[in-house]
Design an enzyme around this catalytic site. Structure first.
Site, PDB file in Angstrom:
ATOM      1  N   ASP A   1       0.843  -1.193   0.000  1.00 22.68           N
ATOM      2  CA  ASP A   1       0.000   0.000   0.000  1.00 22.68           C
ATOM      3  C   ASP A   1       0.886   1.253   0.000  1.00 22.68           C
ATOM      4  O   ASP A   1       1.629   1.497   0.953  1.00 22.68           O
ATOM      5  CB  ASP A   1      -0.865  -0.052   1.273  1.00 22.68           C
ATOM      6  CG  ASP A   1      -1.829   1.107   1.369  1.00 22.68           C
ATOM      7  OD1 ASP A   1      -1.777   2.022   0.528  1.00 22.68           O
ATOM      8  OD2 ASP A   1      -2.643   1.087   2.307  1.00 22.68           O
ATOM      9  N   ILE A   2       0.766   2.058  -1.039  1.00 27.73           N
ATOM     10  CA  ILE A   2       1.634   3.246  -1.179  1.00 27.73           C
ATOM     11  C   ILE A   2       1.397   4.254  -0.055  1.00 27.73           C
ATOM     12  O   ILE A   2       2.296   5.026   0.290  1.00 27.73           O
ATOM     13  CB  ILE A   2       1.426   3.888  -2.571  1.00 27.73           C
ATOM     14  CG1 ILE A   2       2.640   4.728  -2.980  1.00 27.73           C
ATOM     15  CG2 ILE A   2       0.140   4.711  -2.634  1.00 27.73           C
ATOM     16  CD1 ILE A   2       2.643   5.141  -4.445  1.00 27.73           C
TER      17      ILE A   2
ATOM     18  N   ASN B   1      -7.726  11.686 -11.080  1.00 28.80           N
ATOM     19  CA  ASN B   1      -8.441  12.052 -12.303  1.00 28.80           C
ATOM     20  C   ASN B   1      -8.336  13.567 -12.501  1.00 28.80           C
ATOM     21  O   ASN B   1      -7.863  14.279 -11.614  1.00 28.80           O
ATOM     22  CB  ASN B   1      -9.896  11.548 -12.304  1.00 28.80           C
ATOM     23  CG  ASN B   1     -10.719  12.184 -11.217  1.00 28.80           C
ATOM     24  OD1 ASN B   1     -10.613  13.380 -10.957  1.00 28.80           O
ATOM     25  ND2 ASN B   1     -11.554  11.393 -10.559  1.00 28.80           N
TER      26      ASN B   1
ATOM     27  N   GLY C   1     -10.235   3.801  -6.426  1.00 30.82           N
ATOM     28  CA  GLY C   1      -8.915   3.164  -6.413  1.00 30.82           C
ATOM     29  C   GLY C   1      -7.929   3.839  -5.481  1.00 30.82           C
ATOM     30  O   GLY C   1      -8.226   4.168  -4.335  1.00 30.82           O
TER      31      GLY C   1
ATOM     32  N   ASP D   1      -6.671   6.803  -5.527  1.00 25.76           N
ATOM     33  CA  ASP D   1      -7.006   8.183  -5.146  1.00 25.76           C
ATOM     34  C   ASP D   1      -7.821   8.179  -3.849  1.00 25.76           C
ATOM     35  O   ASP D   1      -7.556   8.952  -2.920  1.00 25.76           O
ATOM     36  CB  ASP D   1      -7.797   8.825  -6.291  1.00 25.76           C
ATOM     37  CG  ASP D   1      -8.071  10.292  -6.029  1.00 25.76           C
ATOM     38  OD1 ASP D   1      -7.193  11.108  -6.340  1.00 25.76           O
ATOM     39  OD2 ASP D   1      -9.147  10.609  -5.512  1.00 25.76           O
TER      40      ASP D   1
ATOM     41  N   THR E   1      -3.197   1.732 -14.653  1.00 27.79           N
ATOM     42  CA  THR E   1      -3.422   0.284 -14.854  1.00 27.79           C
ATOM     43  C   THR E   1      -4.654  -0.253 -14.128  1.00 27.79           C
ATOM     44  O   THR E   1      -4.948  -1.440 -14.206  1.00 27.79           O
ATOM     45  CB  THR E   1      -2.208  -0.550 -14.388  1.00 27.79           C
ATOM     46  OG1 THR E   1      -2.060  -0.393 -12.972  1.00 27.79           O
ATOM     47  CG2 THR E   1      -0.946  -0.123 -15.099  1.00 27.79           C
ATOM     48  N   GLY E   2      -5.372   0.622 -13.415  1.00 26.78           N
ATOM     49  CA  GLY E   2      -6.582   0.175 -12.732  1.00 26.78           C
ATOM     50  C   GLY E   2      -7.799   0.525 -13.560  1.00 26.78           C
ATOM     51  O   GLY E   2      -8.006   0.002 -14.663  1.00 26.78           O
TER      52      GLY E   2
ATOM     53  N   TYR F   1      -8.375   2.965 -15.416  1.00 21.17           N
ATOM     54  CA  TYR F   1      -8.083   3.515 -16.743  1.00 21.17           C
ATOM     55  C   TYR F   1      -7.655   2.460 -17.756  1.00 21.17           C
ATOM     56  O   TYR F   1      -7.475   2.795 -18.944  1.00 21.17           O
ATOM     57  CB  TYR F   1      -7.049   4.641 -16.648  1.00 21.17           C
ATOM     58  CG  TYR F   1      -7.631   5.964 -16.149  1.00 21.17           C
ATOM     59  CD1 TYR F   1      -8.969   6.079 -15.778  1.00 21.17           C
ATOM     60  CD2 TYR F   1      -6.846   7.102 -16.061  1.00 21.17           C
ATOM     61  CE1 TYR F   1      -9.507   7.280 -15.328  1.00 21.17           C
ATOM     62  CE2 TYR F   1      -7.377   8.320 -15.619  1.00 21.17           C
ATOM     63  CZ  TYR F   1      -8.709   8.395 -15.253  1.00 21.17           C
ATOM     64  OH  TYR F   1      -9.232   9.598 -14.815  1.00 21.17           O
TER      65      TYR F   1
HETATM   66  P1  ADP Z   1      -6.083   4.634 -12.732  1.00 19.18           P
HETATM   67  O1  ADP Z   1      -7.403   5.350 -12.782  1.00 19.18           O
HETATM   68  O2  ADP Z   1      -4.905   5.540 -13.082  1.00 19.18           O
HETATM   69  O3  ADP Z   1      -6.093   3.383 -13.514  1.00 19.18           O
HETATM   70  P2  ADP Z   1      -6.395   3.245 -10.177  1.00 19.18           P
HETATM   71  O4  ADP Z   1      -6.567   3.899  -8.862  1.00 19.18           O
HETATM   72  O5  ADP Z   1      -7.592   2.523 -10.714  1.00 19.18           O
HETATM   73  O6  ADP Z   1      -5.861   4.359 -11.180  1.00 19.18           O
HETATM   74  O7  ADP Z   1      -5.213   2.216 -10.094  1.00 19.18           O
HETATM   75  C1  ADP Z   1      -3.880   2.426 -10.433  1.00 19.18           C
HETATM   76  C2  ADP Z   1      -3.040   1.278  -9.867  1.00 19.18           C
HETATM   77  O8  ADP Z   1      -2.839   1.493  -8.462  1.00 19.18           O
HETATM   78  C3  ADP Z   1      -3.692  -0.102  -9.988  1.00 19.18           C
HETATM   79  O9  ADP Z   1      -2.709  -1.012 -10.467  1.00 19.18           O
HETATM   80  C4  ADP Z   1      -4.103  -0.432  -8.561  1.00 19.18           C
HETATM   81  O10 ADP Z   1      -4.033  -1.834  -8.316  1.00 19.18           O
HETATM   82  C5  ADP Z   1      -3.055   0.290  -7.761  1.00 19.18           C
HETATM   83  N1  ADP Z   1      -3.448   0.644  -6.383  1.00 19.18           N
HETATM   84  C6  ADP Z   1      -4.701   0.834  -5.886  1.00 19.18           C
HETATM   85  N2  ADP Z   1      -4.633   1.171  -4.576  1.00 19.18           N
HETATM   86  C7  ADP Z   1      -3.316   1.197  -4.247  1.00 19.18           C
HETATM   87  C8  ADP Z   1      -2.587   1.472  -3.044  1.00 19.18           C
HETATM   88  N3  ADP Z   1      -3.218   1.791  -1.892  1.00 19.18           N
HETATM   89  N4  ADP Z   1      -1.240   1.392  -3.072  1.00 19.18           N
HETATM   90  C9  ADP Z   1      -0.579   1.095  -4.221  1.00 19.18           C
HETATM   91  N5  ADP Z   1      -1.200   0.813  -5.384  1.00 19.18           N
HETATM   92  C10 ADP Z   1      -2.560   0.871  -5.405  1.00 19.18           C
END
Ligand code: ADP
Length: 173
Positions: free
Chosen positions: A10-11, A24, A32, A34, A118-119, A121
């Site tokens: 988790d970032i 966005n 996700g 954000d 990659t989520g 989008y």
């Molecule tokens: P986007 O709209 O740019 O695709 P997302 O939020 O849907 O953004 O996801 C971008 C990436 O971040 C995905 O690969 C998702 O699995 C990953 N992700 C989601 N939550 C976390 C988190 N808490 N820490 C790290 N990576 C995350």
């Protein structure tokens, strides 16, 4: 020694100078990552985001990190995947490059990136990992003061894509 590392998890937990948010264009909240970042940072983050007037695709804006262990959040807007011929790769590369330069301009020397686009989008994860690794490698050559860039994978599969892309980079040398 390489300044690029990978991490699974988790970032929002990372105590770096800046974490990058895959936001966005409104910067006013999404799903996700954000949502996870806003939840961990607290409501002051949204209040600061409201003053920024949004952000274009491929661009980035910086805020404070508030309750996060990270000092700053760099909000970047990745491209929505439309099949690959709509400039997606250049826009994704621009997210990484603009975020790194903005980090350096704000004295952030350790930065963590998620797998932008990659989520929700829909950017294919293997292709996105290649863009992330090649762009960060290229831009770091120009930013010698940056100490570490952590590419964060949320699961084992995305981590494997990053390892593969980093391996190809090493092979090419
Ligand atoms: P986007 O709209 O740019 O695709 P997302 O939020 O849907 O953004 O996801 C971008 C990436 O971040 C995905 O690969 C998702 O699995 C990953 N992700 C989601 N939550 C976390 C988190 N808490 N820490 C790290 N990576 C995350």
């Amino acid at each position: 020694m390489s300044r690029i590392e990978t991490h699974i998890g988790d970032i929002t937990r990372l105590a770096v100078d800046a974490i990058v948010n895959a936001a966005n264009s409104s910067l006013l909240g999404g799903g996700g990552i954000d949502r996870a970042i806003h939840r961990a940072a607290g409501p002051e983050l949204l209040a600061e985001c409201r003053t920024l007037n949004g952000c274009g695709t491929g661009n980035a804006k910086i805020t404070k990190g508030y309750r996060l262990p990270a000092r700053h959040v760099i909000h970047t807007v990745g491209p929505v995947w439309k099949g690959g011929s709509a400039g997606e790769a250049d826009l994704l590369a621009s997210c990484y490059e603009t975020s790194l330069r903005l980090a350096a301009d704000n004295d952030c020397w350790s930065i963590a990136f998620p797998a932008i686009s990659t989520g929700i989008y829909g950017y294919p994860a293997t292709k996105a990992a290649t863009v992330a690794v090649t762009t960060v490698t290229r831009v770091l050559d120009d930013l010698p003061d940056i100490l570490s860039v952590t590419l964060v994978a949320f699961d084992e599969t995305s981590h494997a894509h990053l390892q593969e892309a980093l391996g190809r980079k090493t092979d090419a040398r």
